[in-house]
Design an enzyme around this catalytic site. Structure first.
Site, mmCIF file in Angstrom:
data_model
loop_
_atom_site.group_PDB
_atom_site.id
_atom_site.type_symbol
_atom_site.label_atom_id
_atom_site.label_comp_id
_atom_site.label_asym_id
_atom_site.label_seq_id
_atom_site.Cartn_x
_atom_site.Cartn_y
_atom_site.Cartn_z
ATOM 1 N N GLY A 143 24.025 44.935 38.655
ATOM 2 C CA GLY A 143 25.123 45.023 37.680
ATOM 3 C C GLY A 143 25.256 45.480 36.577
ATOM 4 O O GLY A 143 25.946 45.245 35.680
ATOM 5 N N ALA A 144 24.011 46.383 36.226
ATOM 6 C CA ALA A 144 24.199 47.033 34.827
ATOM 7 C C ALA A 144 25.147 48.080 34.506
ATOM 8 O O ALA A 144 24.952 48.603 33.371
ATOM 9 C CB ALA A 144 22.652 47.203 34.756
ATOM 10 N N GLY A 145 26.045 48.251 35.264
ATOM 11 C CA GLY A 145 26.817 49.495 34.941
ATOM 12 C C GLY A 145 27.968 49.212 33.963
ATOM 13 O O GLY A 145 28.472 50.332 33.472
ATOM 14 N N ARG A 146 28.382 47.981 33.795
ATOM 15 C CA ARG A 146 29.611 47.871 32.991
ATOM 16 C C ARG A 146 29.337 46.244 32.600
ATOM 17 O O ARG A 146 28.557 45.614 33.221
ATOM 18 C CB ARG A 146 30.878 48.066 33.758
ATOM 19 C CG ARG A 146 31.160 47.240 34.836
ATOM 20 C CD ARG A 146 32.487 47.758 35.620
ATOM 21 N NE ARG A 146 32.772 46.958 36.995
ATOM 22 C CZ ARG A 146 32.515 47.473 38.126
ATOM 23 N NH1 ARG A 146 32.096 48.616 38.157
ATOM 24 N NH2 ARG A 146 32.656 46.636 38.907
ATOM 25 N N ASP A 205 23.905 49.455 47.284
ATOM 26 C CA ASP A 205 24.871 48.357 47.627
ATOM 27 C C ASP A 205 23.967 47.053 47.936
ATOM 28 O O ASP A 205 23.362 47.084 49.182
ATOM 29 C CB ASP A 205 25.833 48.589 48.614
ATOM 30 C CG ASP A 205 26.819 47.776 49.120
ATOM 31 O OD1 ASP A 205 26.913 46.711 48.599
ATOM 32 O OD2 ASP A 205 27.843 48.305 49.952
ATOM 33 N N SER A 211 29.074 30.654 37.260
ATOM 34 C CA SER A 211 30.316 30.780 36.764
ATOM 35 C C SER A 211 31.015 29.369 36.560
ATOM 36 O O SER A 211 30.315 28.309 37.107
ATOM 37 C CB SER A 211 31.283 31.430 37.500
ATOM 38 O OG SER A 211 32.560 31.152 37.446
ATOM 39 N N TYR A 246 34.380 32.952 46.039
ATOM 40 C CA TYR A 246 33.572 33.242 44.859
ATOM 41 C C TYR A 246 33.157 31.965 44.583
ATOM 42 O O TYR A 246 31.830 31.836 44.231
ATOM 43 C CB TYR A 246 34.599 33.556 43.713
ATOM 44 C CG TYR A 246 34.139 34.089 42.346
ATOM 45 C CD1 TYR A 246 33.268 35.162 42.001
ATOM 46 C CD2 TYR A 246 34.348 33.163 41.404
ATOM 47 C CE1 TYR A 246 32.603 35.337 40.958
ATOM 48 C CE2 TYR A 246 33.565 33.298 39.891
ATOM 49 C CZ TYR A 246 32.864 34.484 39.844
ATOM 50 O OH TYR A 246 32.265 34.733 38.575
ATOM 51 N N THR A 305 32.529 29.362 46.468
ATOM 52 C CA THR A 305 31.393 28.917 47.339
ATOM 53 C C THR A 305 29.858 29.575 47.007
ATOM 54 O O THR A 305 28.977 29.177 47.143
ATOM 55 C CB THR A 305 31.772 29.602 48.779
ATOM 56 O OG1 THR A 305 32.957 28.701 49.082
ATOM 57 C CG2 THR A 305 30.751 29.140 49.700
ATOM 58 N N LYS A 340 29.035 30.866 44.186
ATOM 59 C CA LYS A 340 28.468 30.446 42.806
ATOM 60 C C LYS A 340 27.731 28.979 42.871
ATOM 61 O O LYS A 340 26.857 28.892 42.511
ATOM 62 C CB LYS A 340 29.380 30.640 41.575
ATOM 63 C CG LYS A 340 29.868 31.974 41.179
ATOM 64 C CD LYS A 340 28.789 32.979 40.958
ATOM 65 C CE LYS A 340 29.169 34.210 40.334
ATOM 66 N NZ LYS A 340 28.100 35.076 40.252
HETATM 67 N N1 NAP Z 1 33.828 38.271 33.290
HETATM 68 C C1 NAP Z 1 33.761 36.507 33.158
HETATM 69 O O1 NAP Z 1 34.490 36.223 32.516
HETATM 70 C C2 NAP Z 1 33.009 36.019 34.072
HETATM 71 C C3 NAP Z 1 32.949 34.511 34.054
HETATM 72 C C4 NAP Z 1 32.160 33.765 34.749
HETATM 73 C C5 NAP Z 1 31.041 34.456 35.290
HETATM 74 N N2 NAP Z 1 30.869 35.869 35.563
HETATM 75 C C6 NAP Z 1 29.873 36.517 36.301
HETATM 76 O O2 NAP Z 1 29.198 37.339 35.440
HETATM 77 C C7 NAP Z 1 28.592 38.450 36.259
HETATM 78 C C8 NAP Z 1 28.961 39.796 35.647
HETATM 79 O O3 NAP Z 1 30.520 39.725 35.811
HETATM 80 P P1 NAP Z 1 31.238 41.105 35.050
HETATM 81 O O4 NAP Z 1 32.624 40.223 34.534
HETATM 82 O O5 NAP Z 1 30.319 41.697 34.209
HETATM 83 O O6 NAP Z 1 31.724 41.837 36.368
HETATM 84 P P2 NAP Z 1 32.045 43.247 36.296
HETATM 85 O O7 NAP Z 1 32.258 43.912 35.016
HETATM 86 O O8 NAP Z 1 32.962 43.477 37.595
HETATM 87 O O9 NAP Z 1 30.774 44.092 36.763
HETATM 88 C C9 NAP Z 1 30.191 43.905 38.093
HETATM 89 C C10 NAP Z 1 28.666 44.442 38.184
HETATM 90 O O10 NAP Z 1 28.254 44.342 39.572
HETATM 91 C C11 NAP Z 1 28.231 45.617 40.384
HETATM 92 N N3 NAP Z 1 28.286 45.230 41.701
HETATM 93 C C12 NAP Z 1 29.252 44.879 42.334
HETATM 94 N N4 NAP Z 1 29.186 44.884 43.645
HETATM 95 C C13 NAP Z 1 28.122 45.339 43.705
HETATM 96 C C14 NAP Z 1 27.309 45.666 44.946
HETATM 97 N N5 NAP Z 1 27.806 45.597 46.376
HETATM 98 N N6 NAP Z 1 26.017 46.356 44.800
HETATM 99 C C15 NAP Z 1 25.509 46.607 43.498
HETATM 100 N N7 NAP Z 1 26.015 46.229 42.488
HETATM 101 C C16 NAP Z 1 27.522 45.565 42.591
HETATM 102 C C17 NAP Z 1 29.321 46.545 39.880
HETATM 103 O O11 NAP Z 1 28.936 47.764 39.791
HETATM 104 P P3 NAP Z 1 29.435 48.730 41.258
HETATM 105 O O12 NAP Z 1 31.073 48.103 41.448
HETATM 106 O O13 NAP Z 1 29.544 50.080 40.735
HETATM 107 O O14 NAP Z 1 28.607 48.422 42.274
HETATM 108 C C18 NAP Z 1 28.974 46.346 37.959
HETATM 109 O O15 NAP Z 1 28.014 46.745 37.557
HETATM 110 C C19 NAP Z 1 28.842 38.071 37.707
HETATM 111 O O16 NAP Z 1 27.934 37.452 38.241
HETATM 112 C C20 NAP Z 1 30.350 37.212 37.444
HETATM 113 O O17 NAP Z 1 30.715 36.449 38.655
HETATM 114 C C21 NAP Z 1 31.739 36.669 34.890
#
Ligand code: NAP
Length: 245
Positions: free
Chosen positions: A3-6, A50, A126, A141, A143, A145
């Site tokens: 998930g390193a893209g954003r 994926d 989370s 989600y 479930t 985590k």
């Molecule tokens: N943001 C928050 O407030 C928050 C709170 C609690 C926990 N978290 C956790 O923190 C982590 C990062 O979240 P984030 O908010 O940074 O999410 P995000 O901005 O949606 O980024 C998710 C990353 O995961 C990749 N990804 C998703 N589905 C994928 C797949 N099938 N195969 C490969 N890569 C995949 C996405 O790239 P592609 O779509 O290009 O594949 C993207 O690079 C997650 O585990 C999330 O549950 C976030």
């Protein structure tokens, strides 16, 4: 680094590279991964995959080679909505990305870490796992985590004394595309109470930046702690205690 893209994953990859680590950047969107690679001064290897597909997970591990630090960050917040309306296949897909791929990458990469006697595994969780009743309409989600946390704590116990640690990171409420989706999803996503809660967090200015959240994790990474649940909020509290201004 999955998930390193954003979002948090990009900030973690950039932060790891700033500490001198070569990074392997994994997600589906090549353009986003290349955007991360452009921010990294060490060697950055882009691997599109994926993670829902176990054969692609195996290819990721093979392409990565010897890995000392595995951060399982990629996850999806969907399917969301009343549980009775969910598509079981979409639920299974979320489990595949958020849980099975997490375990599979550890399975692939652990032999090398154990042989070298050093490794760090961090699995992103989370607050949904801390308060499982909270995300109304987020059953899949929550479930996944919860499952990731059980997997991580059990793995840490198994690895005790090996030099390989396994920890959980709950990153706080962070301004990312996932958070925007949870907040603004309306009727297609989680319950309105959830949308409103996160809208309030945003309005109060309490959202963390991805870089802030990544910083709390990266500060803990070199230590020997294992089987711990790390919270971004602990970092905020420590910062406020040190400098209340
Ligand atoms: N943001 C928050 O407030 C928050 C709170 C609690 C926990 N978290 C956790 O923190 C982590 C990062 O979240 P984030 O908010 O940074 O999410 P995000 O901005 O949606 O980024 C998710 C990353 O995961 C990749 N990804 C998703 N589905 C994928 C797949 N099938 N195969 C490969 N890569 C995949 C996405 O790239 P592609 O779509 O290009 O594949 C993207 O690079 C997650 O585990 C999330 O549950 C976030």
């Amino acid at each position: 680094m999955t998930g390193a893209g954003r979002g948090i994953g990009r900030a973690l990859a950039v932060g790891l590279a700033a500490e001198g680590a070569d990074v392997v950047l994994v997600a589906r969107s090549r353009d986003e991964l290349e955007g991360t690679a452009a921010l990294v001064s060490t060697k950055a290897t882009v691997v599109t995959a994926d993670l829902a597909d176990l054969s692609q997970v195996a290819e990721v591990a093979a392409a990565a080679g010897a890995v000392d630090i595995l951060i399982n960050n990629a996850a999806v917040p969907w399917p969301a909505g009343p549980t009775a309306t969910l598509d079981p296949a979409e639920f299974a897909n979320a489990v595949a990305i958020n849980v099975t791929a997490v375990a599979a990458l550890s399975i692939h990469l652990l032999p090398g870490m154990l042989e070298r006697g050093w490794g760090r595994i961090v699995n992103l969780s989370s607050g949904a796992a801390q308060v499982p009743a909270f995300l109304n309409g987020g059953n899949a989600y929550t479930t996944t985590k919860y499952a990731v946390e059980g997997h991580t704590i059990n793995l840490a116990a198994e690895l005790a004394g090996s030099g390989v640690t396994a920890n959980i990171y709950r990153p706080g409420t962070v301004a990312t595309s996932m958070m925007t989706w949870v907040r603004e999803g309306g009727g297609t996503a989680m319950d309105a109470t959830v949308n409103e809660y996160f809208a309030d967090v945003q309005q109060r200015g309490d959202l963390l930046t991805p870089e802030q959240s990544a910083g709390f994790l990266l500060a803990r990474l070199p230590g020997e702690d294992t089987g711990q649940t790390w919270h971004a909020e602990d970092g905020i509290i420590a910062r406020l205690e040190a400098d209340p201004s």
